[in-house]
Design a protein around this motif. Structure first.
Motif, mmCIF file in Angstrom:
data_model
loop_
_atom_site.group_PDB
_atom_site.id
_atom_site.type_symbol
_atom_site.label_atom_id
_atom_site.label_comp_id
_atom_site.label_asym_id
_atom_site.label_seq_id
_atom_site.Cartn_x
_atom_site.Cartn_y
_atom_site.Cartn_z
ATOM 1 N N LYS A 71 0.833 -1.207 0.000
ATOM 2 C CA LYS A 71 0.000 0.000 0.000
ATOM 3 C C LYS A 71 0.863 1.251 0.000
ATOM 4 C CE LYS A 71 -4.177 -1.791 2.181
ATOM 5 N NZ LYS A 71 -4.606 -2.178 3.524
ATOM 6 N N GLU A 72 2.006 1.204 0.681
ATOM 7 C CA GLU A 72 2.891 2.360 0.697
ATOM 8 C C GLU A 72 3.598 2.540 -0.635
ATOM 9 O OE1 GLU A 72 4.334 1.947 5.265
ATOM 10 O OE2 GLU A 72 5.881 2.093 3.725
ATOM 11 N N ARG A 73 4.084 1.421 -1.178
ATOM 12 C CA ARG A 73 5.027 1.522 -2.295
ATOM 13 C C ARG A 73 4.373 1.577 -3.668
ATOM 14 N NH1 ARG A 73 10.530 0.306 -1.038
ATOM 15 N NH2 ARG A 73 10.806 -0.086 1.167
ATOM 16 N N ILE A 74 3.237 0.901 -3.843
ATOM 17 C CA ILE A 74 2.633 0.852 -5.183
ATOM 18 C C ILE A 74 2.325 2.252 -5.731
ATOM 19 C CG2 ILE A 74 0.608 0.110 -6.495
ATOM 20 C CD1 ILE A 74 0.598 -2.440 -4.918
ATOM 21 N N PRO A 75 1.686 3.154 -4.927
ATOM 22 C CA PRO A 75 1.366 4.471 -5.508
ATOM 23 C C PRO A 75 2.599 5.211 -6.006
ATOM 24 C CG PRO A 75 0.287 4.185 -3.389
ATOM 25 C CD PRO A 75 1.202 3.020 -3.554
ATOM 26 N N ARG A 76 3.722 5.108 -5.267
ATOM 27 C CA ARG A 76 4.936 5.813 -5.690
ATOM 28 C C ARG A 76 5.413 5.313 -7.048
ATOM 29 N NH1 ARG A 76 7.486 4.427 0.131
ATOM 30 N NH2 ARG A 76 6.242 5.864 1.374
ATOM 31 N N SER A 77 5.414 3.981 -7.224
ATOM 32 C CA SER A 77 5.881 3.432 -8.500
ATOM 33 C C SER A 77 4.884 3.721 -9.614
ATOM 34 C CB SER A 77 6.097 1.921 -8.391
ATOM 35 O OG SER A 77 7.123 1.661 -7.480
ATOM 36 N N LEU A 78 3.590 3.701 -9.270
ATOM 37 C CA LEU A 78 2.586 3.982 -10.299
ATOM 38 C C LEU A 78 2.697 5.426 -10.770
ATOM 39 C CD1 LEU A 78 -0.752 2.164 -9.415
ATOM 40 C CD2 LEU A 78 0.932 1.635 -11.172
#
Lengths: 298, 315
Positions: free
Chosen positions: B93-100
């Motif tokens: 949940k933390e990391r996916i938005p940053r990569s997206l």
């Protein structure tokens, strides 16, 4: 002219076998075009550097040859790194790893892809259907991510990097070969072979595979560029070959920490890897244009 | 049309299943056992080992393990991270938005740059501009993203004394810092993606320019701009969109590299951490999510064909 030549041969100006070979090689080179020949020259030079790297290197790969972070001069042609190791010598020795990993992994990967592509494409049916789904699933994993996962699972060593990269090459090459086999399968010479009672194995080995050779060369060259890039990427992330083996990716990774103090640390291996990948891509492109223009849309 | 959409959606399922199976098999190939990896340097008694194995379900047959694991993944439960000792879902949940965010900016840049360069190159065919564009696009294909990334980092250091911030700030907390931080790696990836797009746009547009309807459009007095934009480009874009979908796989691989260079705590750096720390639950989750993103993008690409080119009838 040669003495063994008959009067008939001389009269009709039939060239000797050696001349015919030379003529074919020259024709082949002409077909490659200037860019293709240029890339071939770079690749041959690179192979030369890799083969004679022990002679060309001034210092050993782990030898603490001079002061730390020395700029390029007449003794250290490309400067030294943060341990005082000679960048030029490590660059030359690193060519060996790049080419070794590239050649072995692509040979394994393309060979496996050829077997999978020919067998599933030729036999068809359920085997083909299952094979296609497996290939689809493997292609959905980005190849660098797949290679990383495989190295994590197998453990970091040069041979495991080779295996990991070889596996990432299989699905793409198998797909290309299979699509061509589907066309070859319908050719009249395959019908003729079946009519004369040849076994499926014989047809695959004697009739299908030889007709794929042009594409095998193209795929081989294009995948070599990708494989060398993959090896450098893994080493760059510190997850490829062990740190004491000189590799271009590892050198760039080290140089990244001294960008301002010693930009040459990342610069020279960066040029080496870019030039190498560029040459293989260009050669693959030229081979494709010369041997198989239909494949261009891939 | 709706029949095609349903068929295409149903095809998504076996592909996703296949990925789960491939990832499961891959991680079970691990030499040495998970308990030892979890314990690290601490020694584990045989009795404790069996208890932990039973807790993790490792004493059951592989098929049972797969079914249980599969059921959990379907419910969004990727297990506990061995390293961070918390649910992997929280890390995702933390990391996916940053990569997206990074990938979205990169795709946008890549498509805009690629199509622009391709159109310029095609219109000004065999001029100096055309050759310059072609040289740039060949460079974009051959330059590894860690080389262009480091080059950009070097320029930023030299010219602006900028280096990647140690602490990542989300776009909600500090949009300025976030966008600068995300824009540079996105430019590196966008450059790599733009090159093949520019090449394909050029060749595809050159093919279309010879068509009869182009002459008709010009004959009825449309300006060259309208002719190219409305008549030529629209017809030339279909293969470009197909290619862009395929490029996402390479882009997701590139995300791993540029996130490492520009210190972005997204899925790429998470994947690298998981690999170095042998955190298999986290590793599995990152690989699965990245593959599902790739599959979804290609699903959308396939579905978009009908909207772009009404001539396409789905069989």
């Amino acid at each position: 002219m040669t003495e063994g030549k008959s009067d008939v041969a001389r009269q009709w100006r039939i060239p000797s076998a050696r001349r015919r070979l030379l003529a074919r090689v020259l024709q082949g080179l002409a077909k490659l075009g200037p860019l293709g020949i240029g890339s071939l020259v770079i690749i041959i030079a690179l192979i030369g550097v890799a083969v004679f790297s022990a002679l060309l290197a001034n210092y050993g790969p782990r030898e603490l040859a001079g002061p730390r972070l020395a700029p390029p001069d007449s003794t250290f042609w490309m400067g030294t790194d943060s341990f005082g190791r000679d960048t030029y010598s490590r660059l030359v020795l690193g060519a060996r790893l790049s080419l070794y990993v590239g050649l072995v992994s692509v040979t394994l990967g393309v060979a496996a892809g050829l077997v999978v592509g020919v067998v599933t494409g030729y036999l068809g049916g359920k085997l083909d259907l299952i094979g296609q789904r497996v290939i689809d699933s493997m292609q959905a994993l980005p190849s660098l991510v797949l290679a990383l996962t495989l190295v994590a699972v197998l453990g970091a060593s040069v041979n495991n990097v080779v295996i990991a990269i070889a596996i990432t090459i299989i699905p793409g090459s198998a797909r290309v070969f299979r699509s061509r086999v589907l066309a070859i399968k319908e050719a009249t010479y395959v019908d003729a072979a079946i009519a004369s009672g040849a076994s499926h194995l014989r047809i695959m080995v004697v009739h299908v595979v030889p007709n794929l050779m042009a594409i095998v060369f193209i795929v081989f060259s294009l995948d070599l560029g990708r494989a060398i890039l993959a090896e450098a990427s893994l080493s760059f992330l510190g997850l490829g070959s062990p740190p004491d083996v000189p590799s271009w990716g590892g050198m760039i990774s080290l140089g990244r920490r001294y960008l301002v103090a010693a930009p040459w640390l990342a610069l020279f291996p960066g040029i080496a890897i870019s030039l190498t990948v560029y040459a293989f891509n260009l050669l693959g492109d030229s081979l494709r244009d010369a041997l198989d223009p239909k494949l261009r849309s891939r | 049309m709706s029949k095609y959409i349903i068929k295409r959606l149903l095809l998504f399922i076996p592909s996703a299943l296949g990925i789960l199976l491939v990832v499961f098999v891959l991680v079970r190939l691990v030499p040495g056992d998970v308990v030892a990896a979890m314990a690290g340097d601490a020694s584990v008694s045989e009795a404790d080992r069996q208890i932990i194995q039973r807790q993790l379900g490792l004493d059951r047959p592989l098929v049972v393990q797969f079914v249980v694991w599969f059921g959990n993944v379907l419910q969004g439960d990727f297990g506990q991270s061995i390293w961070e000792k918390r649910p992997v879902v929280d890390m995702l949940k933390e990391r996916i938005p940053r990569s997206l965010e990074l990938t979205a900016i990169a795709v946008t840049l890549g498509v805009v740059w690629g199509i622009t360069l391709g159109v310029i190159s095609a219109i000004r065919r065999r001029t100096l501009v055309d050759y310059v564009v072609r040289v740039i696009s060949i460079a974009g294909i051959s330059l590894p993203s860690f080389v262009t990334g480091i080059l950009l980092l070097y320029l930023m250091l030299k010219l602006f004394h900028w280096s990647p911030p140690v602490f990542y700030e989300t776009i909600w907390a500090n949009p300025g810092s976030n966008l600068v931080h995300q824009m540079l790696p996105a430019m590196v990836l966008g450059f790599a993606a733009a090159a093949p797009i520019a090449r394909l746009t050029r060749s595809s547009l050159l093919e279309v320019i010879g068509e009869d309807y182009m002459r008709t459009a010009r004959a009825k007095g449309l300006s060259e701009r309208v002719v190219i934009m409305r008549h030529a480009l629209k017809n030339a874009l279909l293969p470009v969109i197909t290619l862009s979908g395929g490029l996402v796989a390479g882009l997701l691989g590139g995300v791993v590299i540029v996130e490492a260079i520009f210190v972005i705590p997204g899925m790429g750096t998470g994947l690298i951490d998981a690999v170095t720390q042998r955190d298999y639950p986290a590793l599995q989750a990152y690989v699965i999510v990245m593959s599902l993103i790739y599959l979804t993008v290609n699903l959308l690409v396939d579905l978009s064909y009908g909207l772009i080119d009404p001539r396409i009838r789905y069989g």
